[in-house]
Design a protein around this motif. Structure first.
Motif, PDB file in Angstrom:
ATOM      1  N   ASN A  48       0.768  -1.189  -0.672  1.00  9.33           N
ATOM      2  CA  ASN A  48      -0.242  -0.342   0.064  1.00  9.33           C
ATOM      3  C   ASN A  48       1.190   1.269  -0.105  1.00  9.33           C
ATOM      4  OD1 ASN A  48      -2.546   0.038  -0.167  1.00  9.33           O
ATOM      5  ND2 ASN A  48      -3.672  -0.429   1.857  1.00  9.33           N
ATOM      6  N   LYS A  49       0.825   2.046  -1.060  1.00  2.84           N
ATOM      7  CA  LYS A  49       1.898   3.672  -0.989  1.00  2.84           C
ATOM      8  C   LYS A  49       0.663   4.330  -1.659  1.00  2.84           C
ATOM      9  CE  LYS A  49       5.364   3.398  -1.910  1.00  2.84           C
ATOM     10  NZ  LYS A  49       6.932   3.216  -0.882  1.00  2.84           N
ATOM     11  N   ALA A  54      -3.973   9.928  -6.098  1.00  2.00           N
ATOM     12  CA  ALA A  54      -3.665  10.693  -6.643  1.00  2.00           C
ATOM     13  C   ALA A  54      -4.238   9.624  -7.968  1.00  2.00           C
ATOM     14  CB  ALA A  54      -2.299  11.405  -7.662  1.00  2.00           C
ATOM     15  N   LYS A  55      -3.772   8.846  -8.525  1.00  2.54           N
ATOM     16  CA  LYS A  55      -4.427   8.243  -9.628  1.00  2.54           C
ATOM     17  C   LYS A  55      -5.842   7.950  -9.196  1.00  2.54           C
ATOM     18  CE  LYS A  55      -4.784   5.403 -12.908  1.00  2.54           C
ATOM     19  NZ  LYS A  55      -4.343   6.684 -13.885  1.00  2.54           N
ATOM     20  N   VAL A  56      -5.930   7.306  -8.167  1.00  2.00           N
ATOM     21  CA  VAL A  56      -7.918   7.231  -7.164  1.00  2.00           C
ATOM     22  C   VAL A  56      -8.488   8.498  -8.131  1.00  2.00           C
ATOM     23  CG1 VAL A  56      -9.672   6.349  -6.099  1.00  2.00           C
ATOM     24  CG2 VAL A  56      -7.161   5.517  -5.769  1.00  2.00           C
ATOM     25  N   ARG A  57      -7.906   9.685  -7.668  1.00  2.00           N
ATOM     26  CA  ARG A  57      -8.658  11.282  -7.970  1.00  2.00           C
ATOM     27  C   ARG A  57      -8.778  11.987  -8.753  1.00  2.00           C
ATOM     28  NH1 ARG A  57      -5.276  13.891  -4.884  1.00  2.00           N
ATOM     29  NH2 ARG A  57      -5.692  13.511  -2.470  1.00  2.00           N
ATOM     30  N   SER A  58      -7.004  10.481  -9.618  1.00  2.00           N
ATOM     31  CA  SER A  58      -8.408  11.037 -11.456  1.00  2.00           C
ATOM     32  C   SER A  58      -9.048  10.209 -11.636  1.00  2.00           C
ATOM     33  CB  SER A  58      -6.816  10.478 -12.473  1.00  2.00           C
ATOM     34  OG  SER A  58      -6.842  10.660 -12.996  1.00  2.00           O
ATOM     35  N   VAL A  59      -8.961   8.698 -11.753  1.00  2.00           N
ATOM     36  CA  VAL A  59     -10.272   7.771 -11.985  1.00  2.00           C
ATOM     37  C   VAL A  59     -11.685   9.111 -11.503  1.00  2.00           C
ATOM     38  CG1 VAL A  59     -11.555   6.134 -11.615  1.00  2.00           C
ATOM     39  CG2 VAL A  59      -8.430   5.999 -11.833  1.00  2.00           C
ATOM     40  N   MET A  60     -11.219   8.617  -9.927  1.00  2.00           N
ATOM     41  CA  MET A  60     -12.757   9.472  -9.926  1.00  2.00           C
ATOM     42  C   MET A  60     -13.587  10.990 -10.498  1.00  2.00           C
ATOM     43  SD  MET A  60     -12.693   9.409  -5.106  1.00  2.00           S
ATOM     44  CE  MET A  60     -13.882  11.011  -5.631  1.00  2.00           C
ATOM     45  N   ALA A  92     -17.471   5.887  -1.292  1.00  2.00           N
ATOM     46  CA  ALA A  92     -16.574   4.891  -1.195  1.00  2.00           C
ATOM     47  C   ALA A  92     -15.418   5.545  -1.255  1.00  2.00           C
ATOM     48  CB  ALA A  92     -17.156   3.675  -1.388  1.00  2.00           C
ATOM     49  N   ALA A  93     -14.846   5.709  -2.520  1.00  3.14           N
ATOM     50  CA  ALA A  93     -13.893   6.219  -3.522  1.00  3.14           C
ATOM     51  C   ALA A  93     -13.531   7.665  -2.801  1.00  3.14           C
ATOM     52  CB  ALA A  93     -13.704   6.158  -4.906  1.00  3.14           C
ATOM     53  N   GLY A  94     -14.197   8.591  -1.881  1.00  3.42           N
ATOM     54  CA  GLY A  94     -13.852   9.437  -1.458  1.00  3.42           C
ATOM     55  C   GLY A  94     -12.982   9.169  -0.370  1.00  3.42           C
ATOM     56  N   ASP A  95     -13.829   7.806   0.257  1.00  2.00           N
ATOM     57  CA  ASP A  95     -13.244   8.341   1.556  1.00  2.00           C
ATOM     58  C   ASP A  95     -11.783   7.276   1.271  1.00  2.00           C
ATOM     59  OD1 ASP A  95     -15.470   8.547   2.711  1.00  2.00           O
ATOM     60  OD2 ASP A  95     -16.469   6.767   3.324  1.00  2.00           O
ATOM     61  N   VAL A  96     -11.401   6.469   0.496  1.00  2.00           N
ATOM     62  CA  VAL A  96     -10.286   6.041   0.230  1.00  2.00           C
ATOM     63  C   VAL A  96      -9.220   7.352   0.112  1.00  2.00           C
ATOM     64  CG1 VAL A  96      -8.528   4.647  -1.693  1.00  2.00           C
ATOM     65  CG2 VAL A  96     -11.499   3.366  -0.746  1.00  2.00           C
ATOM     66  N   VAL A  97      -9.608   8.020  -0.755  1.00  2.00           N
ATOM     67  CA  VAL A  97      -8.936   8.968  -1.040  1.00  2.00           C
ATOM     68  C   VAL A  97      -8.087  10.193   0.239  1.00  2.00           C
ATOM     69  CG1 VAL A  97      -7.984  11.331  -2.435  1.00  2.00           C
ATOM     70  CG2 VAL A  97      -9.174   9.483  -3.355  1.00  2.00           C
ATOM     71  N   ARG A  98      -9.276  10.187   1.221  1.00  2.00           N
ATOM     72  CA  ARG A  98      -9.131  11.110   2.095  1.00  2.00           C
ATOM     73  C   ARG A  98      -8.007  10.326   3.095  1.00  2.00           C
ATOM     74  NH1 ARG A  98     -14.206  12.599   0.714  1.00  2.00           N
ATOM     75  NH2 ARG A  98     -15.147  10.960   2.197  1.00  2.00           N
ATOM     76  N   SER A  99      -7.946   8.535   3.527  1.00  2.00           N
ATOM     77  CA  SER A  99      -7.705   7.354   4.372  1.00  2.00           C
ATOM     78  C   SER A  99      -6.178   8.247   3.601  1.00  2.00           C
ATOM     79  CB  SER A  99      -7.779   6.314   4.307  1.00  2.00           C
ATOM     80  OG  SER A  99      -9.756   6.038   5.021  1.00  2.00           O
ATOM     81  N   TYR A 100      -5.912   7.774   2.603  1.00  2.00           N
ATOM     82  CA  TYR A 100      -4.218   7.865   1.754  1.00  2.00           C
ATOM     83  C   TYR A 100      -3.608   9.355   2.117  1.00  2.00           C
ATOM     84  CZ  TYR A 100      -4.043   3.329   0.092  1.00  2.00           C
ATOM     85  OH  TYR A 100      -4.587   2.141  -0.627  1.00  2.00           O
TER      86      TYR A 100
END
Length: 110
Positions: A48-49, A54-60, A92-100
């Motif tokens: 996990n890095k 940044a990639k998840v945010r771009s996909v979102m 859910a994807a936003g939660d992942v980004v905020r956690s990272y």
């Protein structure tokens, strides 16, 4: 391998997101696919890095643009998806980004 994994997990500078119970996975295989390729063993390490946010945010962003234009939405609705399912997925994807992002910020304070 197990000892190295334990060392990484116990490192004082290691910061992981709370929702992932196993942030480092190591798997060794000598299965048939590797025998055919004349490879006696294979090792895969998944770590996990925080830079993945940044990639998840771009996909979102891309998915949100398509969703707001209702592109492809009807295809999903034909399969039983509802608009609330899309909203839940974005949340859910936003939660992942905020956690990272939170982990990345805490790492820079150390």
């Amino acid at each position: 391998v197990g000892e190295a994994r334990s060392g990484l997990l116990g490192a004082s500078n290691a910061r992981f997101v709370r929702w992932n119970p196993s942030p480092i996975t190591v798997d060794m295989s000598a299965g048939p696919a590797f025998v055919k390729a004349h490879i006696p063993r294979s090792v895969a390490v998944v770590v996990n890095k925080t830079h993945i946010s940044a990639k998840v945010r771009s996909v979102m962003r891309s998915a949100a643009k398509k969703y707001l234009m209702k592109a492809y939405v009807h295809w999903y609705q034909q399969q039983g998806f509802e608009l609330a399912d899309f909203e839940a997925a974005f949340e859910a994807a936003g939660d992942v980004v905020r956690s990272y992002d939170q982990v990345a910020k805490s790492r820079h304070r150390v």
